[in-house]
Design an enzyme around this catalytic site. Structure first.
Site, PDB file in Angstrom:
ATOM      1  N   HIS B   6       0.785  -1.262   0.059  1.00  0.00           N
ATOM      2  CA  HIS B   6       0.010   0.078  -0.021  1.00  0.00           C
ATOM      3  C   HIS B   6       0.840   1.476   0.211  1.00  0.00           C
ATOM      4  O   HIS B   6       1.126   1.812   1.120  1.00  0.00           O
ATOM      5  CB  HIS B   6      -0.870   0.188   1.193  1.00  0.00           C
ATOM      6  N   ALA B  72      -4.298   8.536  -3.658  1.00  0.00           N
ATOM      7  CA  ALA B  72      -5.791   8.071  -3.779  1.00  0.00           C
ATOM      8  C   ALA B  72      -6.747   9.245  -3.251  1.00  0.00           C
ATOM      9  O   ALA B  72      -7.683   9.553  -3.862  1.00  0.00           O
ATOM     10  CB  ALA B  72      -5.938   7.208  -2.415  1.00  0.00           C
ATOM     11  N   SER B  73      -6.247  10.281  -2.676  1.00  0.00           N
ATOM     12  CA  SER B  73      -7.162  11.460  -2.366  1.00  0.00           C
ATOM     13  C   SER B  73      -7.340  12.228  -3.508  1.00  0.00           C
ATOM     14  O   SER B  73      -8.361  13.092  -3.422  1.00  0.00           O
ATOM     15  CB  SER B  73      -6.634  12.173  -1.099  1.00  0.00           C
ATOM     16  N   TYR B 194     -12.053   7.392   4.665  1.00  0.00           N
ATOM     17  CA  TYR B 194     -11.231   6.273   4.381  1.00  0.00           C
ATOM     18  C   TYR B 194     -11.486   4.997   5.294  1.00  0.00           C
ATOM     19  O   TYR B 194     -11.821   3.981   4.875  1.00  0.00           O
ATOM     20  CB  TYR B 194      -9.445   6.264   4.451  1.00  0.00           C
ATOM     21  N   GLU B 284       1.228   2.556   3.887  1.00  0.00           N
ATOM     22  CA  GLU B 284       0.403   3.794   3.185  1.00  0.00           C
ATOM     23  C   GLU B 284       1.636   4.948   3.008  1.00  0.00           C
ATOM     24  O   GLU B 284       0.963   6.067   2.810  1.00  0.00           O
ATOM     25  CB  GLU B 284      -0.710   4.066   4.034  1.00  0.00           C
ATOM     26  N   ARG B 290       2.428  11.870   8.347  1.00  0.00           N
ATOM     27  CA  ARG B 290       3.683  11.954   7.869  1.00  0.00           C
ATOM     28  C   ARG B 290       4.754  12.107   9.109  1.00  0.00           C
ATOM     29  O   ARG B 290       5.797  12.368   8.839  1.00  0.00           O
ATOM     30  CB  ARG B 290       3.665  13.058   6.925  1.00  0.00           C
TER      31      ARG B 290
END
Lengths: 340, 340
Positions: B6, B72-73, B194, B284, B290
């Site tokens: 991912h 993805a966003s 999500y 991810e 982060r």
């Protein structure tokens, strides 16, 4: 004593559903059914509905008092209009009041609100006031999505909701954030919609300054906080990335999680990551999951067993089973003092 | 080897976003921007975008290969129309292909699909075929809610989606169930939408016979399965109450969870309740969170550390870090054999 903060009257006498059915049938044919059209419910019917269910389970599990509210999935605020919702809400809350009057040692009332999609939350304040001031209720269930799975209302942190929060603060009562059934086929009610709403509400609170505006406002996020404790690192990290305050220093002054998590590893995680000050014993019984876990031979929702299996200190045990509920529901504490 | 299932290209060169901006600006003024209007991206720009981000983190964390997809966003299927989505999807997937061509040992491609609210999933099958057959991709990301938080599509178990599933089965590729950004103000993207989508999809699968119709169809539910492992008792109990098959005997033949859970207690729970056969290492990164966890001094999303801290047997370790990814992504296994 052991206080269960999360119980619903899922076993109400059939006459309640008959009123609801006639109300919904009326909606279709243009007849606006009133409560006076309902078959009366006798005290014995109420006793019967509880003796072999909630009361039996309280005795069997060794719990004392359940903070009790109408069946959450039946609130169905999305059905009909605001009048429909108000009449149904009155019927449900009045019945909870009768339960609490018949069994004052076993139940304390939490009310459903007459929410309706698009209706201003201010309109729920009157029913909250009636339930607290006239019926002795100690809190309310607040549906963040009266549309039933379409999520058309503003977030809980929007000023849209403030008139209701002002009433909650004035009365010094908390709300459990609790959606109802889903009319969106994507969301199974108890398996997705409930849990999603918990997670959603927490993230709304995390990203807002709501509790600067209402420092004493208190919410219980049920079902163990949805996905939040499992993803506690994610939420701590998001708060940090978003330059929000540390969760322990801000949100956890106002947010509490119940223990409606139906297996030992889940409860273990909850206790590991969330401070004992923010955990309130709850079982959701008789509720979402009614069966016996073949792995343990016990009811899935007998959440006291999971807590009892873990090495809790005496002070933490007191907080989770009694102290936090007394703190979050001061009107319960006052009521218990009067009853003593 | 260690396979991270991912990863998103969240660090793509600015020219990609410039194309997107011009496309969105065009939508407003009635100009339908095409990819040919985009500034070309050089190989060096791609290298720069990765060397100090994903590649540096792979080296630092000791992982080998990332199954890599567009941000993805940014998929944002709810913006514009189907043509908008198709052009943007082509741009994003082609860039992933260039990444995988430049760094074949470090990345394997997973594609975004050109979904759009109301568009039939059959229309995504062609792009899936192109990415797999022409670009060597090994899977796709499937958005269960192309509306971006309004949940207007049928559940993933509805025949609506079957034409895409037929293509997935034909190509023998899995999908990660992954929503994009939310245009519903109730849902924070990475903090609520999500996670909710993961929980929602699992419950849809639990209540359906989809895998009777498609016995070889495989889905990864990311973010550690949303709320599911934390509430594993609830899901086992709901399956039982609903007279559904035991989860281990039905759903877990087709459903896998990644390890994108950003603290040790969460990963510990995941490993405790979900069989090792159904867990695939993922981080991810570079993604949702982060920062560095002040409690550990390490990146929140360095999920390998949490796994390394737990007493895994060698066979389980192999499954989670490599074996399950090879099983779920057979085209990755074939590609790795060719590269050897």
């Amino acid at each position: 004593m052991i206080i269960d903060c999360h119980g619903h009257y899922t076993t109400a006498p059939a006459a309640l559903q008959q009123f609801r059915d006639s109300q919904l049938a009326g909606l279709k044919s243009g007849v606006d059914a009133t409560l006076s059209s309902a078959t009366p419910i006798s005290d014995d019917q109420i006793r019967d509905s509880l003796e072999n269910a909630q009361l039996k389970l309280q005795r069997a599990r060794g719990t004392d008092l359940t903070i009790f509210s109408p069946r959450a999935s039946a609130m169905a605020h999305h059905i009909g209009n605001e009048t429909t919702s108000l009449r149904w809400t009155h019927a449900c809350n009045d019945l909870i009041h009768r339960v609490c009057t018949l069994y004052p040692d076993n139940f304390a009332g939490v009310c459903q609100l007459p929410q309706s999609p698009g209706a201003p939350p201010a309109n729920s304040a009157a029913e909250l006031g009636r339930c607290v001031n006239e019926l002795g209720f100690v809190g309310c269930n607040l549906n963040p999505d009266p549309s039933g799975g379409h999520w058309t209302s503003p977030p809980l942190t929007d000023p849209h909701w403030y008139p209701l929060y002002e009433k909650m603060v004035e009365l010094d009562v908390p709300a459990m954030v609790h959606v109802s059934s889903s009319c969106n086929p994507n969301f199974h009610a108890t398996g997705a919609h409930y849990i999603n709403a918990d997670t959603t509400a927490f993230m709304q609170f995390l990203t807002s300054d709501l509790f600067k505006d209402f420092p004493t406002l208190r919410f219980i996020i049920p079902h163990g906080g949805g996905a939040v404790p499992y993803h506690w690192g994610r939420y701590r990290g998001l708060a940090q990335d978003l330059k929000r305050p540390l969760l322990g220093e801000y949100l956890l002054k106002n947010i509490f999680f119940d223990t409606c998590v139906y297996h030992l590893p889940g409860i273990e995680l909850l206790l590991k990551v969330i401070p004992a000050d923010n955990i309130i014993f709850g079982s959701e019984m008789v509720g979402a999951v009614r069966g016996i876990d073949p792995q343990t031979g016990q009811f899935f929702d007998d959440t006291k067993r999971y807590l009892d299996a873990l090495p809790l200190s005496d002070p933490d045990r007191y907080k989770i089973f009694e102290g936090n509920a007394r703190k979050v529901f001061p009107r319960l504490t006052a009521r218990l003092a009067r009853q003593r």
